[in-house]
Design a protein around this motif. Structure first.
Motif, PDB file in Angstrom:
ATOM      1  N   LYS A  98       0.832  -1.201   0.000  1.00 54.74           N
ATOM      2  CA  LYS A  98       0.000   0.000   0.000  1.00 54.74           C
ATOM      3  C   LYS A  98       0.870   1.257   0.000  1.00 54.74           C
ATOM      4  O   LYS A  98       0.570   2.229  -0.694  1.00 54.74           O
ATOM      5  CB  LYS A  98      -0.922   0.002   1.225  1.00 54.74           C
ATOM      6  CG  LYS A  98      -2.043  -1.015   1.169  1.00 54.74           C
ATOM      7  CD  LYS A  98      -2.901  -0.935   2.425  1.00 54.74           C
ATOM      8  CE  LYS A  98      -4.034  -1.952   2.379  1.00 54.74           C
ATOM      9  NZ  LYS A  98      -4.853  -1.905   3.622  1.00 54.74           N
ATOM     10  N   SER A 109       2.586   1.617  -3.409  1.00 55.46           N
ATOM     11  CA  SER A 109       1.578   1.930  -4.420  1.00 55.46           C
ATOM     12  C   SER A 109       1.119   3.377  -4.311  1.00 55.46           C
ATOM     13  O   SER A 109       1.009   4.089  -5.317  1.00 55.46           O
ATOM     14  CB  SER A 109       0.382   0.993  -4.262  1.00 55.46           C
ATOM     15  OG  SER A 109      -0.614   1.278  -5.217  1.00 55.46           O
ATOM     16  N   LYS A 110       0.883   3.843  -3.092  1.00 53.57           N
ATOM     17  CA  LYS A 110       0.381   5.198  -2.869  1.00 53.57           C
ATOM     18  C   LYS A 110       1.391   6.255  -3.274  1.00 53.57           C
ATOM     19  O   LYS A 110       1.038   7.255  -3.926  1.00 53.57           O
ATOM     20  CB  LYS A 110       0.008   5.365  -1.400  1.00 53.57           C
ATOM     21  CG  LYS A 110      -0.490   6.760  -1.048  1.00 53.57           C
ATOM     22  CD  LYS A 110      -0.854   6.863   0.424  1.00 53.57           C
ATOM     23  CE  LYS A 110      -1.321   8.275   0.778  1.00 53.57           C
ATOM     24  NZ  LYS A 110      -1.684   8.388   2.220  1.00 53.57           N
ATOM     25  N   GLU A 127       1.433   4.339  -8.223  1.00 56.62           N
ATOM     26  CA  GLU A 127       0.259   4.979  -8.809  1.00 56.62           C
ATOM     27  C   GLU A 127       0.587   6.319  -9.451  1.00 56.62           C
ATOM     28  O   GLU A 127      -0.088   6.735 -10.401  1.00 56.62           O
ATOM     29  CB  GLU A 127      -0.816   5.182  -7.728  1.00 56.62           C
ATOM     30  CG  GLU A 127      -1.400   3.893  -7.179  1.00 56.62           C
ATOM     31  CD  GLU A 127      -2.408   4.164  -6.087  1.00 56.62           C
ATOM     32  OE1 GLU A 127      -2.667   5.352  -5.801  1.00 56.62           O
ATOM     33  OE2 GLU A 127      -2.932   3.196  -5.494  1.00 56.62           O
ATOM     34  N   LYS A 128       1.601   6.993  -8.962  1.00 57.84           N
ATOM     35  CA  LYS A 128       1.907   8.347  -9.423  1.00 57.84           C
ATOM     36  C   LYS A 128       2.936   8.384 -10.536  1.00 57.84           C
ATOM     37  O   LYS A 128       3.084   9.396 -11.207  1.00 57.84           O
ATOM     38  CB  LYS A 128       2.394   9.194  -8.248  1.00 57.84           C
ATOM     39  CG  LYS A 128       1.350   9.393  -7.159  1.00 57.84           C
ATOM     40  CD  LYS A 128       1.879  10.285  -6.053  1.00 57.84           C
ATOM     41  CE  LYS A 128       0.805  10.538  -5.000  1.00 57.84           C
ATOM     42  NZ  LYS A 128       1.303  11.424  -3.919  1.00 57.84           N
ATOM     43  N   GLU A 150       5.221   6.309 -13.801  1.00 51.62           N
ATOM     44  CA  GLU A 150       5.253   5.226 -14.778  1.00 51.62           C
ATOM     45  C   GLU A 150       6.578   4.478 -14.765  1.00 51.62           C
ATOM     46  O   GLU A 150       6.696   3.438 -15.406  1.00 51.62           O
ATOM     47  CB  GLU A 150       5.012   5.790 -16.180  1.00 51.62           C
ATOM     48  CG  GLU A 150       3.657   6.469 -16.357  1.00 51.62           C
ATOM     49  CD  GLU A 150       3.494   7.038 -17.750  1.00 51.62           C
ATOM     50  OE1 GLU A 150       4.479   6.990 -18.522  1.00 51.62           O
ATOM     51  OE2 GLU A 150       2.385   7.524 -18.069  1.00 51.62           O
ATOM     52  N   TYR A 175      -2.465  -5.508  -7.570  1.00 49.49           N
ATOM     53  CA  TYR A 175      -1.795  -4.298  -8.047  1.00 49.49           C
ATOM     54  C   TYR A 175      -1.149  -4.558  -9.400  1.00 49.49           C
ATOM     55  O   TYR A 175      -0.393  -5.519  -9.573  1.00 49.49           O
ATOM     56  CB  TYR A 175      -0.727  -3.840  -7.054  1.00 49.49           C
ATOM     57  CG  TYR A 175      -1.271  -3.396  -5.717  1.00 49.49           C
ATOM     58  CD1 TYR A 175      -1.670  -2.071  -5.507  1.00 49.49           C
ATOM     59  CD2 TYR A 175      -1.389  -4.294  -4.655  1.00 49.49           C
ATOM     60  CE1 TYR A 175      -2.161  -1.660  -4.280  1.00 49.49           C
ATOM     61  CE2 TYR A 175      -1.877  -3.890  -3.418  1.00 49.49           C
ATOM     62  CZ  TYR A 175      -2.258  -2.569  -3.243  1.00 49.49           C
ATOM     63  OH  TYR A 175      -2.750  -2.158  -2.027  1.00 49.49           O
ATOM     64  N   GLU A 176      -1.415  -3.666 -10.341  1.00 46.99           N
ATOM     65  CA  GLU A 176      -0.937  -3.847 -11.709  1.00 46.99           C
ATOM     66  C   GLU A 176       0.589  -3.821 -11.806  1.00 46.99           C
ATOM     67  O   GLU A 176       1.179  -4.554 -12.604  1.00 46.99           O
ATOM     68  CB  GLU A 176      -1.530  -2.758 -12.601  1.00 46.99           C
ATOM     69  CG  GLU A 176      -1.121  -2.859 -14.061  1.00 46.99           C
ATOM     70  CD  GLU A 176      -1.719  -1.756 -14.905  1.00 46.99           C
ATOM     71  OE1 GLU A 176      -1.387  -1.678 -16.095  1.00 46.99           O
ATOM     72  OE2 GLU A 176      -2.517  -0.963 -14.356  1.00 46.99           O
ATOM     73  N   LYS A 177       1.243  -3.000 -11.000  1.00 54.20           N
ATOM     74  CA  LYS A 177       2.694  -2.816 -11.121  1.00 54.20           C
ATOM     75  C   LYS A 177       3.486  -3.566 -10.055  1.00 54.20           C
ATOM     76  O   LYS A 177       4.647  -3.285  -9.828  1.00 54.20           O
ATOM     77  CB  LYS A 177       3.034  -1.326 -11.079  1.00 54.20           C
ATOM     78  CG  LYS A 177       2.438  -0.558 -12.259  1.00 54.20           C
ATOM     79  CD  LYS A 177       2.708   0.925 -12.148  1.00 54.20           C
ATOM     80  CE  LYS A 177       4.172   1.228 -12.315  1.00 54.20           C
ATOM     81  NZ  LYS A 177       4.440   2.683 -12.227  1.00 54.20           N
TER      82      LYS A 177
END
Length: 218
Positions: free
Chosen positions: A71, A74-75, A79-80, A82, A115-117
């Motif tokens: 988490k 990801s946060k 998520e932010k 690439e 999670y995709e990444k």
């Protein structure tokens, strides 16, 4: 005899004062350096075109903390941006140290599907250390067609690590300047100091965390 004892006490007091002064001096030097680096480096630089960052987390008996780690990354990163990817590396040794109903392997698989990444790589042998997990993950990258270019970076963290949001850009900025291809990040061990203030032996735990942080800053 009394004079000798008095001199011993004075020596002990002087040593204590010196150690405390040295401690604060080291912290001041470290703080000044951090302040200077923050003013010189642009942490908000664009990440595109600068290469990818692969974060590797070798995990063993970390089922209880791994979801919170995912988490956090990801946060603040996945998520932010690439350019940052996270890989959790479990080991077959997990089956020797964890219960079958709740182990790191199962948690890692769930996180990779959620999670995709985030990807999951499993080291399929019971014998081996953290280094074997990391080497196996790199070979898995190569075997699955992941290309690691000269501008890409590989970061290794423990499951309980929480890097600052500026860390990766600072490392990449200095990496691109040349002259250094490996960086070691020391930890701050006082992050949860308020959470342990009410537990038994809290003063000992606090002093231990502050002392270890002192060595990191020094």
């Amino acid at each position: 005899m009394g004079k000798i004892l008095q001199n011993i006490v004075l020596i002990i007091i002087a040593g204590f004062i010196y150690e405390v002064a040295s401690w604060f001096f080291r912290i001041y030097i470290a703080y000044s350096w951090i302040k200077k680096e923050r003013s010189l480096f642009n942490y908000s630089q664009e990440s595109t075109g600068l290469g990818k960052i692969y974060v590797l987390i070798p995990a063993l008996a970390e089922a209880g903390i791994l979801e919170d780690t995912a988490k956090y990354f990801s946060k603040y990163f996945l998520e932010k941006r690439e350019d940052i990817f996270l890989t959790i590396i479990t080991t077959e040794k997990e089956k020797l140290v964890a219960s079958s109903s709740h182990n790191t392997i199962d948690v890692a698989r769930i996180l990779a599907s959620k999670y995709e990444k985030i990807t999951h790589v499993h080291f399929p042998w019971e014998k081996g250390k953290m280094a074997h997990q990391l080497n196996y993950a790199i070979r898995d990258f190569v075997n699955t067609g992941v290309t690691i270019d000269d501008n890409d970076l590989i970061a290794v963290y423990n499951a309980d690590s929480r890097p600052e949001k500026e860390t990766f850009d600072w490392v990449r900025g200095n990496f691109q300047k040349g002259g250094c291809s490996a960086f070691q990040q020391y930890g701050c061990y006082a992050g949860n100091i308020l959470d342990i203030s009410h537990v038994s032996l809290a003063s000992i735990l606090m002093s231990g965390s502050l002392w270890q942080t002192r060595w990191s800053l020094g």
